[in-house]
Design a protein around this motif. Structure first.
Motif, mmCIF file in Angstrom:
data_model
loop_
_atom_site.group_PDB
_atom_site.id
_atom_site.type_symbol
_atom_site.label_atom_id
_atom_site.label_comp_id
_atom_site.label_asym_id
_atom_site.label_seq_id
_atom_site.Cartn_x
_atom_site.Cartn_y
_atom_site.Cartn_z
ATOM 1 N N LEU A 384 0.696 -1.179 0.055
ATOM 2 C CA LEU A 384 -0.003 0.008 0.115
ATOM 3 C C LEU A 384 1.015 1.258 -0.162
ATOM 4 N N ARG A 385 2.119 1.138 0.499
ATOM 5 C CA ARG A 385 3.071 2.143 0.573
ATOM 6 C C ARG A 385 4.153 2.398 -0.624
ATOM 7 N N GLY A 386 3.629 1.318 -1.769
ATOM 8 C CA GLY A 386 4.289 1.322 -2.814
ATOM 9 C C GLY A 386 5.875 1.237 -2.677
ATOM 10 N N GLN A 387 6.306 0.188 -1.501
ATOM 11 C CA GLN A 387 7.558 -0.122 -0.991
ATOM 12 C C GLN A 387 7.950 -1.742 -1.307
ATOM 13 N N ALA A 388 7.090 -2.335 -2.062
ATOM 14 C CA ALA A 388 7.507 -3.779 -2.086
ATOM 15 C C ALA A 388 8.423 -4.423 -3.149
ATOM 16 N N GLY A 389 9.122 -3.415 -3.637
ATOM 17 C CA GLY A 389 10.369 -3.806 -4.522
ATOM 18 C C GLY A 389 9.830 -4.478 -5.711
ATOM 19 N N ASP A 390 10.624 -5.581 -6.161
ATOM 20 C CA ASP A 390 10.400 -6.065 -7.477
ATOM 21 C C ASP A 390 9.072 -6.621 -7.511
ATOM 22 N N ARG A 391 8.129 -7.070 -6.401
ATOM 23 C CA ARG A 391 6.943 -7.367 -6.450
ATOM 24 C C ARG A 391 5.985 -6.620 -6.451
ATOM 25 N N GLN A 392 6.289 -5.202 -6.259
ATOM 26 C CA GLN A 392 5.192 -4.228 -6.112
ATOM 27 C C GLN A 392 4.183 -4.148 -7.314
ATOM 28 N N LEU A 393 3.097 -4.139 -6.738
ATOM 29 C CA LEU A 393 1.936 -4.133 -7.620
ATOM 30 C C LEU A 393 1.885 -3.080 -8.413
ATOM 31 N N SER A 394 1.300 -2.817 -9.713
ATOM 32 C CA SER A 394 0.983 -1.683 -10.298
ATOM 33 C C SER A 394 -0.248 -1.055 -9.981
ATOM 34 N N GLY A 395 -0.571 0.008 -10.528
ATOM 35 C CA GLY A 395 -1.750 0.575 -10.305
ATOM 36 C C GLY A 395 -2.238 1.290 -8.867
ATOM 37 N N ASN A 396 -0.976 1.666 -8.062
ATOM 38 C CA ASN A 396 -0.967 2.256 -6.712
ATOM 39 C C ASN A 396 -2.352 1.671 -5.940
ATOM 40 N N PRO A 397 -2.099 0.481 -5.446
ATOM 41 C CA PRO A 397 -3.264 -0.115 -4.800
ATOM 42 C C PRO A 397 -3.564 0.768 -3.278
ATOM 43 N N ASP A 398 -4.670 0.687 -2.840
ATOM 44 C CA ASP A 398 -5.117 1.819 -1.804
ATOM 45 C C ASP A 398 -5.751 0.787 -0.600
ATOM 46 N N LEU A 399 -6.292 -0.576 -0.902
ATOM 47 C CA LEU A 399 -6.905 -1.153 0.151
ATOM 48 C C LEU A 399 -6.435 -2.500 0.192
ATOM 49 N N GLY A 400 -5.862 -3.020 1.209
ATOM 50 C CA GLY A 400 -5.513 -4.448 1.384
ATOM 51 C C GLY A 400 -6.116 -5.259 2.330
ATOM 52 N N LEU A 401 -6.102 -6.523 2.398
ATOM 53 C CA LEU A 401 -6.668 -7.466 3.424
ATOM 54 C C LEU A 401 -5.722 -8.621 3.892
ATOM 55 N N THR A 402 -5.814 -8.739 5.132
ATOM 56 C CA THR A 402 -5.116 -10.084 5.835
ATOM 57 C C THR A 402 -6.111 -11.120 6.107
ATOM 58 N N HIS A 403 -5.808 -12.165 6.012
ATOM 59 C CA HIS A 403 -6.845 -13.485 6.375
ATOM 60 C C HIS A 403 -6.032 -14.356 7.125
ATOM 61 N N ASN A 404 -6.035 -14.676 8.245
ATOM 62 C CA ASN A 404 -5.317 -15.615 9.266
ATOM 63 C C ASN A 404 -5.911 -16.603 9.841
ATOM 64 N N VAL A 405 -5.815 -17.919 9.749
ATOM 65 C CA VAL A 405 -6.549 -18.866 10.263
ATOM 66 C C VAL A 405 -5.712 -19.599 11.284
#
Ligand code: COA
Length: 420
Positions: A384-405
């Protein structure tokens, strides 16, 4: 019951993790130091550790893995935070999401303004049979484990039920593993930093070097369908369908919304959080869905005022490849029975319409169980901060989710994060 909201806003202003992997000779406290130091480098305007008011640590079972209980004050002391309150929380593989939620609630309640949340597990000191037994203590001992179930067995049952209900095949699951290893190859902190195709070539070269006949695999699916290179663990789950046994830690700095901009111009806000519990797997009416995940997701979406279609990326609990497919359905990204097809079509890859587990997920990044939930937040925070290096998503994502079981869904926590 009404739409539950946090008493006040909470932001994540720092996020760090150790490398995940196998680190003989290092204890959990040593590994947590790496995560904490990494976190400190990510707080843009700096943090004086003296300002941290409480420490919430997720850890599943340092008692059995390392023979060391009471880990939170020990680690707090090791990183120089004594005498602040330090508490360890356990929710099986969701332990650090439980810790995250309690830290968040403490800030929202007004009790604290600045809280450190961590997750840690050191699993690799024990032989694999003892690791399997230790993990199995998160299940129902008299009714499941004493009947022969272990975690690969539980998820194999879910996979079998899913194949029967929706026509998925072992290749459906393999494609999730191929995708997550591809993502993990872009993550320097991942336990497995290689694509399946790269592992395949290493194994081919090794066979030839040893004077054995050259393997005939042409594709990743050939490699994954070979009983020697990808042995069955619990049919239909093979080695590359399983998350590994891992050591690792992750750390997050949570602050009240009012203070967020003192630490960074780019805070990430927690806008939704849902948690739910359930009984053990054997008592459920369906094996192809995890009810606590659906409930937790519903609560998180409701609090955030968003829906599944608004989520730009998600880190989901892929302890086994089938678990990722079920998660994408429970979260409402795909209809029931359609998650497998979506994975096969590449919809969940970094370049697909719903990127899932850009970090490599538990499958490739690693699954030090008590640290995995906090590790998921690290990835979403970076994306979400645009700091994921080589795996950074394009399109400037603004909403993310975590799901932990935790376990097979006795515990589930879903959190939603926003960049404003
Ligand atoms: N995925 C891919 N490769 C794996 C792997 C995994 N999950 N686990 C181990 N490997 C690789 C190792 O790197 C090693 O490779 P090498 O021969 O090139 O060096 C090889 O497989 C053997 O490793 P080893 O550590 O001996 O494997 P193991 O048989 O002891 O463990 C599993 C394999 C699948 C049994 C173990 O990873 C496991 O139990 N996973 C599930 C953990 C779990 O249940 N977590 C909780 C979920 S709810």
């Amino acid at each position: 019951m009404g739409n539950k909201k946090l008493g006040r806003g909470v932001a994540v202003v720092g996020a760090g993790m150790s490398k995940f992997g196998s680190f003989p000779g290092f204890t959990s406290r040593d590994i947590f130091v790496d995560a904490y130091k990494d976190l400190l480098t990510t707080v843009d305007k700096g943090i004086d550790p003296k300002d941290i008011e409480a420490f919430y640590l997720g850890n599943y079972s340092s008692d059995l893995f390392e023979g060391q209980a009471h880990l939170a004050p020990i680690i707090a002391n090791w990183i120089g935070l004594s005498p602040i309150p330090a508490v360890r929380l356990e929710g099986a593989c969701a332990s650090s999401s439980v810790a995250f939620r309690e830290g968040m609630i403490a800030i929202a309640s007004g009790l604290y303004d600045i809280v450190l949340v961590g997750g840690i597990e050191k699993m690799t000191d024990l032989p694999i049979s003892a690791v399997t037994d230790t993990l199995a203590t998160a299940a129902d001992i008299p009714y499941e484990v004493n009947a022969g179930f272990t975690f690969p067995g539980f998820y194999a049952s879910m996979a079998t039920a899913y194949m029967h209900a929706y026509g998925a095949t072992p290749e459906t699951f393999m494609k999730v593993g191929i995708k997550n290893h591809k993502h993990g190859s872009l993550n320097p902190k991942a336990q497995f930093g290689q694509k399946i195709s790269e592992i395949m070539e290493i194994k081919r070269a090794s066979a030839i070097n040893k004077g054995k006949p050259a393997p005939t695999w042409e594709t990743e699916l050939d490699f994954l369908s070979d009983n020697k290179s990808n042995p069955l663990i619990a049919w239909p789950m093979r080695l590359y369908d399983c998350s590994p046994v891992s050591d690792g830690g992750a750390a997050l700095l949570l602050v009240s919304e009012e203070l967020a901009y003192q630490f960074t111009d780019h805070p990430i806000f927690v806008i939704g959080s849902g948690a739910a519990s359930d009984g053990p797997l054997h008592a459920r009416s369906s094996l192809t869905s995890i009810p606590s995940a659906k409930l937790a997701a519903d609560k998180a979406y409701e609090m955030a005022g968003v829906s599944a279609s608004d989520v730009k990326l998600a880190e989901v609990h892929d302890c086994f490849t089938i678990a990722e497919i079920i998660a994408t359905e429970d979260l409402g990204f795909f209809e029931e029975g359609k998650g497998g097809k979506a994975a096969e079509e590449g919809q969940t890859s970094r370049t697909g319409s719903k990127p899932i587990n850009t970090s490599g997920g538990l499958k490739s990044k690693g699954h030090p169980v008590g640290a995995s939930g906090a590790g998921q937040v690290v990835e979403v925070w970076k994306q979400l901060r645009g700091q994921a290096g080589d795996r950074q998503l394009s399109g400037n994502p603004d909403l993310g989710l975590t799901h932990n079981v935790g376990g097979t869904g006795q515990t589930c926590i879903v959190n939603i994060f926003e960049r404003r």
